[in-house]
Design an enzyme around this catalytic site. Structure first.
Site, PDB file in Angstrom:
ATOM      1  N   HIS A 155     -49.136  82.446  17.302  1.00 56.15           N
ATOM      2  CA  HIS A 155     -49.047  83.920  17.316  1.00 56.15           C
ATOM      3  C   HIS A 155     -48.702  84.432  15.922  1.00 56.15           C
ATOM      4  CE1 HIS A 155     -44.803  82.726  17.637  1.00 56.15           C
ATOM      5  NE2 HIS A 155     -44.470  83.939  17.223  1.00 56.15           N
ATOM      6  N   ASP A 199     -46.115  87.796  14.679  1.00 54.41           N
ATOM      7  CA  ASP A 199     -45.002  88.427  15.390  1.00 54.41           C
ATOM      8  C   ASP A 199     -45.313  89.842  15.875  1.00 54.41           C
ATOM      9  OD1 ASP A 199     -43.309  86.218  15.299  1.00 54.41           O
ATOM     10  OD2 ASP A 199     -42.735  86.658  13.235  1.00 54.41           O
ATOM     11  N   HIS A 223     -48.315  81.432  13.299  1.00 52.01           N
ATOM     12  CA  HIS A 223     -47.350  80.327  13.321  1.00 52.01           C
ATOM     13  C   HIS A 223     -47.131  79.846  14.754  1.00 52.01           C
ATOM     14  CE1 HIS A 223     -44.896  83.991  13.706  1.00 52.01           C
ATOM     15  NE2 HIS A 223     -44.039  83.257  14.406  1.00 52.01           N
ATOM     16  N   ARG A 275     -33.632  85.030  12.371  1.00 52.16           N
ATOM     17  CA  ARG A 275     -34.921  85.626  11.999  1.00 52.16           C
ATOM     18  C   ARG A 275     -34.771  87.103  11.630  1.00 52.16           C
ATOM     19  NH1 ARG A 275     -40.181  86.163  15.982  1.00 52.16           N
ATOM     20  NH2 ARG A 275     -39.310  88.172  16.493  1.00 52.16           N
TER      21      ARG A 275
END
Ligand code: SIN
Length: 280
Positions: free
Chosen positions: A101, A103, A255, A270
């Protein structure tokens, strides 16, 4: 490409480079930030090792590269809502975001980039893979490029496979109501706003169909693209160490964190950065 202030070492042919000579706990000079940004645009994802950062230091470093934004579905750290803990616990079988995907593409302005800082890692496994969507686009035939050029994709937050990967964290620290899906429409071929290069902009996690097509009609072509875009020669794989940082460009790289460390804990922090509305 030459650099005066940093040492840039590619880790694969398609994308990914380690950058040495940077300490994010210190104030970075503008020239260093500019060179990191240049290397990041060139390599799509850059990695740093041996960092030791408090959440405040990670946030301060992140602000040199963009505007941090909150993740919609899971609460961030109590004092740092823009820092989302990415956690898998020893008893869990599913990892957060554990499929290919970019983000939160179900938002009208998906994040430009993501910075992930590793705190606690399993003794083996838990690597993250990345794939170049420039290469995915450039290796399509002219016929396929022409077919995809006018198409708009529908991106949803509630595809089952991706929803399952966030379920444990949503249960721990819910934020917005996940039962209300977020839905956005974006061009399937995205022009990168900084490099001007074209990238294939679909993902298994979020793309459900082409606008004006049913899901059944879209599936054969989407499934072909999902397979094509992760060909091994378009990818790199990063082996984390505590103190590693990855900074990736969500506009041109996918990623996929590999879920191969059951029984062990993995914790990273994150930060995602505000982005613009994708343009074809
Ligand atoms: C994510 O999708 O942001 C998580 C990546 C990872 O855990 O390596």
């Amino acid at each position: 490409m030459t650099y005066q202030h940093i040492d840039v070492r590619p880790i694969a042919g398609a994308l990914g480079a380690e950058i040495h000579g940077v300490d994010f706990s210190r104030d970075l000079a503008d020239e260093v930030v500019a060179e990191i940004r240049r290397a990041w645009l060139d390599h799509l994802v850059v990695f740093f090792r041996g960092q030791s950062l408090t959440p405040a230091q990670q946030l301060a470093a992140a602000k040199r590269f963009g505007e941090p934004v909150e993740y919609p579905f899971v609460q961030g750290l109590p004092d740092f809502p823009v820092i989302t803990p990415i956690v898998k616990l020893p008893h869990e079988k599913v990892n957060f975001g554990g499929l290919w995907h970019t983000d939160t593409t179900y938002q009208p302005r998906p994040p430009m980039a993501t910075m992930l800082y590793a705190l606690e890692l399993p003794p083996y496994g838990g690597d993250t893979m990345f794939a170049s969507m420039y290469m995915a686009y450039e290796t399509l035939s002219d016929g396929m490029k022409d077919l995809l050029a006018p198409l708009t994709g529908v991106f949803r937050s509630d595809k089952k496979r991706v929803s399952d990967t966030r379920a444990a964290r949503v249960a721990d620290a819910p934020k917005e109501d996940v039962s209300k899906p977020k839905i956005a429409e974006h061009p399937i071929i995205r022009v990168h706003p900084e490099t001007g290069r074209k990238a294939l902009y679909v993902s298994l996690a979020h793309t459900t169909n082409f606008k004006g097509w049913t899901e059944a009609e879209s599936a054969p072509l989407l499934n072909y693209l999902f397979e094509h875009q992760t060909r091994p020669e378009f990818t790199c794989r990063f082996r984390w160490e505590p103190g590693s940082i990855a900074l990736w460009d969500n506009r041109c790289a996918l990623h996929n964190p590999i879920n191969d460390y059951h029984g062990h804990k993995r914790v990273l922090h994150r930060i995602t950065f505000a982005g613009d509305a994708p343009k074809g």
